[in-house]
Design a protein around this motif. Structure first.
Motif, mmCIF file in Angstrom:
data_model
loop_
_atom_site.group_PDB
_atom_site.id
_atom_site.type_symbol
_atom_site.label_atom_id
_atom_site.label_comp_id
_atom_site.label_asym_id
_atom_site.label_seq_id
_atom_site.Cartn_x
_atom_site.Cartn_y
_atom_site.Cartn_z
ATOM 1 N N ASN A 283 39.234 31.417 34.580
ATOM 2 C CA ASN A 283 39.553 30.975 35.943
ATOM 3 C C ASN A 283 40.979 31.306 36.345
ATOM 4 N N ILE A 284 41.913 31.308 35.378
ATOM 5 C CA ILE A 284 43.301 31.614 35.740
ATOM 6 C C ILE A 284 43.631 33.088 35.499
ATOM 7 N N GLY A 285 42.707 33.835 34.906
ATOM 8 C CA GLY A 285 42.847 35.286 34.815
ATOM 9 C C GLY A 285 43.858 35.790 33.809
ATOM 10 N N VAL A 286 43.967 35.124 32.645
ATOM 11 C CA VAL A 286 44.879 35.619 31.612
ATOM 12 C C VAL A 286 44.087 36.352 30.537
ATOM 13 N N ASP A 287 44.755 37.272 29.855
ATOM 14 C CA ASP A 287 44.120 38.053 28.791
ATOM 15 C C ASP A 287 43.867 37.161 27.583
ATOM 16 N N GLU B 19 49.317 29.036 31.997
ATOM 17 C CA GLU B 19 49.536 29.139 33.448
ATOM 18 C C GLU B 19 50.984 29.464 33.785
ATOM 19 N N GLN B 20 51.925 28.967 32.996
ATOM 20 C CA GLN B 20 53.322 28.970 33.409
ATOM 21 C C GLN B 20 54.184 30.047 32.765
ATOM 22 N N ILE B 21 53.725 30.651 31.680
ATOM 23 C CA ILE B 21 54.505 31.742 31.067
ATOM 24 C C ILE B 21 54.060 33.048 31.714
#
Length: 351
Positions: A39-43, A202-204
Motif C-alpha cells: 500500500n505504501i509502495g516500498v521495495d 514510511e519515513q526513511i
C-alpha cells in the motif's frame, strides 16, 4: 512523525497482535505486513528464511545498515494427542503456562484453526490428584498442563492437528487494552517493534547509505531469521528493536524514554554505535536510558556473537510483564521511531 501519533500506534499494534505468528508459522502476520508495504509502495521481498526485507536505497551501498524487529511470538507446541481429544503441549520460546492461565487457546492446524482450553485441573482435590501441588507454592509447568478440545481424534487429524502444531492465546484474549498513554497486550514482544519498523518504512526516504528494514523470523527460537540475513548481506551495523524488561533489578523507569542496552546474555553491544544513537536522540529531544540486562538476547547481540556484524545495538521500550500480558508506554514506542528516523536519515554515514 506525521500520522504516527499514539492513537495510530495503538491501532497498528492491535492489528498486528491479532495476527497469530508463533515461531515458524508466521504466515498470518506476513500477509498483514506485505499488504501494508504494498500500500505504501516500498521495495520488499520475502527471503528463504521467511524474513520480510525492505530495502531503502541510499546514496551508497557501502556501510549498509539493518534494523530488525522480529515478527514471531512465543507459545506452545502440541506434543501428543490423547484419545479423548486432550492434547499434551510443550513450550515454544520463553513461554510459561501460568502466565497465560486457564482459558481459550488457538491451535493452528495445517487445514483449520481449532479452539481449545488450556487446563491445569480442578482445585477441589486432595493429594491423590497431581495438581494439588500447584496449590501449595509450586508453579504449574507445561508437563502438568494440557489442552482440552472435546473433539474426536479423527476430527483433530482432519484439521491438521499433529505433533508440532503451534498453540497460541485465543484472539479474543489477545486484543490490546488502552491504559491512558500505555498499551497492555500479549505479544507486544515484538509486534510493537514491527509497528515501529512499518513507521520507518514510511519515513526513511533518502538515507546516506542503504537501509534494510527486516521483519525477522524465528527470533524467539535462536534469531534464526536475523542470522540468515546477516550472514548473506554485508552490513556495517545492525540495530534490533525490542522490549526492555521493567524490574527492580534494572535502573529503568517506566514512561516515554526508550532504552539502549549496553550488554545482555550474549555479550556487549557496540559502544560507539550506542553513542551515535544517543546523539540522534539528543538531536530530536529524546533522552534515552541505558541498561545492562540478563536472560535476554536480541537479533543484534546474537548476530554480533556469531561474527555476522561488526557493530550492533538494541533500542527498546520499557515493558512490564515481559513474555506475559505486557504493558508499555506508547510514548516510548513512538520515540523509538523518532530517534531511528533521525539516525537513519541523517546519521548513517560510514565511520
Amino acid at each position: 512523525m506525521g500520522r504516527w501519533d499514539l492513537d495510530h500506534f495503538f491501532t497498528t499494534i492491535e492489528e498486528l497482535v491479532l495476527c497469530h505468528s508463533p515461531s515458524g508459522v508466521e504466515t498470518e502476520v506476513n500477509h498483514y505486513i506485505q499488504q501494508w508495504l504494498d500500500n505504501i509502495g516500498v521495495d520488499h521481498w520475502q527471503d528463504e528464511a521467511d524474513n520480510i526485507v525492505i530495502k531503502i536505497p541510499g546514496e551508497t551501498s557501502e556501510g549498509a545498515i539493518a534494523v530488525t524487529a522480529h515478527k514471531d511470538e512465543i507459545g506452545a507446541l502440541v506434543k501428543g494427542i490423547e484419545a479423548d481429544g486432550r492434547l499434551q503441549v510443550s513450550r515454544l520460546g520463553g513461554s510459561y503456562p501460568w502466565v497465560y492461565g486457564e482459558g481459550v487457546v488457538d491451535l493452528l492446524g495445517d487445514r483449520e484453526t481449532i479452539p481449545g482450553i488450556l487446563s491445569f485441573g480442578s482445585r477441589h482435590v486432595s493429594h491423590e490428584s497431581p495438581q494439588k501441588l500447584q496449590q501449595e507454592g509450586k508453579a504449574v509447568s507445561w508437563e502438568t498442563a494440557w489442552v482440552e478440545t472435546k473433539l474426536a481424534t479423527s476430527t483433530l487429524v482432519q484439521a491438521g492437528i499433529r505433533p508440532g502444531t503451534r498453540m497460541v492465546v485465543g484472539k479474543h484474549r489477545k486484543r490490546p487494552f488502552r491504559l491512558g498513554s500505555h498499551i497492555a497486550s500479549y505479544t507486544l514482544d515484538n509486534k510493537a517493534s514491527v509497528a515501529i519498523l512499518l513507521g520507518l518504512a514510511e519515513q526513511i526516504k533518502h538515507p546516506p547509505v542503504d537501509v534494510y528494514l527486516v521483519a525477522s523470523a524465528k527470533e524467539e527460537v535462536g534469531a534464526v531469521g536475523a542470522l540468515f540475513f546477516s550472514q548473506r548481506q554485508k552490513l556495517s551495523r545492525l540495530i534490533a528493536l525490542e522490549i526492555c524488561p521493567l524490574s527492580k533489578e534494572y535502573p529503568i523507569a517506566d514512561g516515554p524514554r526508550p532504552v539502549l542496552f549496553s550488554q545482555d546474555s550474549y555479550g556487549l553491544y557496540d559502544e560507539g554505535l550506542n553513542q551515535e544513537i544517543l546523539a540522534a536522540g539528543s538531536a530530536v529531544g529524546v533522552s534515552l536510558q541505558q541498561a545492562v540486562v540478563s536472560q535476554f538476547g536480541s537479533d543484534a547481540s546474537i548476530a554480533m556473537k556469531f561474527g555476522h556484524v561488526p557493530r550492533g545495538a538494541c533500542l527498546s521500550f520499557p515493558t512490564q510483564n515481559t513474555h506475559g500480558y505486557e504493558i508499555a508506554d506508547l510514548g516510548a514506542i513512538a520515540n523509538c521511531l523518532k530517534v531511528l528516523t533521525q539516525y537513519l536519515n541523517h546519521g548513517t554515514q560510514h565511520q
